[in-house]
Design a protein around this motif. Sequence first.
Motif, PDB file in Angstrom:
ATOM      1  N   TYR A 132      72.458  50.613  31.364  1.00 58.85           N
ATOM      2  CA  TYR A 132      72.262  49.994  30.058  1.00 58.85           C
ATOM      3  C   TYR A 132      72.552  51.015  28.977  1.00 58.85           C
ATOM      4  O   TYR A 132      72.693  52.209  29.232  1.00 58.85           O
ATOM      5  CB  TYR A 132      70.842  49.429  29.915  1.00 58.85           C
ATOM      6  CG  TYR A 132      69.736  50.424  30.192  1.00 58.85           C
ATOM      7  CD1 TYR A 132      69.156  51.138  29.148  1.00 58.85           C
ATOM      8  CD2 TYR A 132      69.291  50.649  31.485  1.00 58.85           C
ATOM      9  CE1 TYR A 132      68.146  52.051  29.390  1.00 58.85           C
ATOM     10  CE2 TYR A 132      68.277  51.567  31.739  1.00 58.85           C
ATOM     11  CZ  TYR A 132      67.714  52.257  30.692  1.00 58.85           C
ATOM     12  OH  TYR A 132      66.719  53.167  30.943  1.00 58.85           O
ATOM     13  N   GLU A 133      72.647  50.512  27.755  1.00 58.94           N
ATOM     14  CA  GLU A 133      72.868  51.394  26.616  1.00 58.94           C
ATOM     15  C   GLU A 133      71.565  51.531  25.841  1.00 58.94           C
ATOM     16  O   GLU A 133      70.856  50.562  25.612  1.00 58.94           O
ATOM     17  CB  GLU A 133      73.954  50.822  25.709  1.00 58.94           C
ATOM     18  CG  GLU A 133      74.324  51.749  24.574  1.00 58.94           C
ATOM     19  CD  GLU A 133      75.480  51.226  23.745  1.00 58.94           C
ATOM     20  OE1 GLU A 133      75.398  51.371  22.516  1.00 58.94           O
ATOM     21  OE2 GLU A 133      76.423  50.671  24.320  1.00 58.94           O
ATOM     22  N   LEU A 134      71.255  52.766  25.449  1.00 56.79           N
ATOM     23  CA  LEU A 134      70.048  53.037  24.683  1.00 56.79           C
ATOM     24  C   LEU A 134      70.398  54.023  23.590  1.00 56.79           C
ATOM     25  O   LEU A 134      70.877  55.124  23.868  1.00 56.79           O
ATOM     26  CB  LEU A 134      68.953  53.619  25.592  1.00 56.79           C
ATOM     27  CG  LEU A 134      67.638  53.977  24.906  1.00 56.79           C
ATOM     28  CD1 LEU A 134      66.941  52.706  24.409  1.00 56.79           C
ATOM     29  CD2 LEU A 134      66.740  54.724  25.864  1.00 56.79           C
ATOM     30  N   GLU A 135      70.185  53.612  22.362  1.00 55.05           N
ATOM     31  CA  GLU A 135      70.458  54.456  21.201  1.00 55.05           C
ATOM     32  C   GLU A 135      71.867  55.038  21.232  1.00 55.05           C
ATOM     33  O   GLU A 135      72.077  56.221  20.986  1.00 55.05           O
ATOM     34  CB  GLU A 135      69.404  55.560  21.098  1.00 55.05           C
ATOM     35  CG  GLU A 135      68.006  55.018  20.896  1.00 55.05           C
ATOM     36  CD  GLU A 135      66.933  56.091  20.851  1.00 55.05           C
ATOM     37  OE1 GLU A 135      67.251  57.285  21.062  1.00 55.05           O
ATOM     38  OE2 GLU A 135      65.779  55.726  20.598  1.00 55.05           O
TER      39      GLU A 135
ATOM     40  N   PHE B 127      63.743  57.232  29.294  1.00 54.84           N
ATOM     41  CA  PHE B 127      65.164  57.147  28.973  1.00 54.84           C
ATOM     42  C   PHE B 127      66.075  57.360  30.170  1.00 54.84           C
ATOM     43  O   PHE B 127      67.242  57.618  30.030  1.00 54.84           O
ATOM     44  CB  PHE B 127      65.523  58.153  27.885  1.00 54.84           C
ATOM     45  CG  PHE B 127      64.696  57.962  26.639  1.00 54.84           C
ATOM     46  CD1 PHE B 127      64.831  56.813  25.879  1.00 54.84           C
ATOM     47  CD2 PHE B 127      63.749  58.887  26.292  1.00 54.84           C
ATOM     48  CE1 PHE B 127      64.059  56.618  24.753  1.00 54.84           C
ATOM     49  CE2 PHE B 127      62.967  58.704  25.158  1.00 54.84           C
ATOM     50  CZ  PHE B 127      63.125  57.565  24.402  1.00 54.84           C
TER      51      PHE B 127
END
Length: 80
Positions: A39-42, A79
């Motif tokens: 997934y993409e985070l920040e 994260f």
Amino acid sequence: SAVAAIGLGDLRDHPDLMTHMPGFDQPLPSKWYSGYLDYELEGRQVHTHYVLVEAEDNLAGDKPLIYWSNGGPGASSLFG
């Protein structure tokens, strides 16, 4: 992935379904899943490993879901 699924009953043939565990010579006591969540985070891509173990009895719908994640050296478990 298995974690994102709502109904675990639909995961009989899921590619993350474990059929054995190295060093454990008995059948697994319930359905176990192991895989990765991407997934993409920040603004950055995250690749997180997960393990999901279903309850061992038929009353699994009455059991809480617990998510456990460990960070690594210099990494937060939040994260990946």
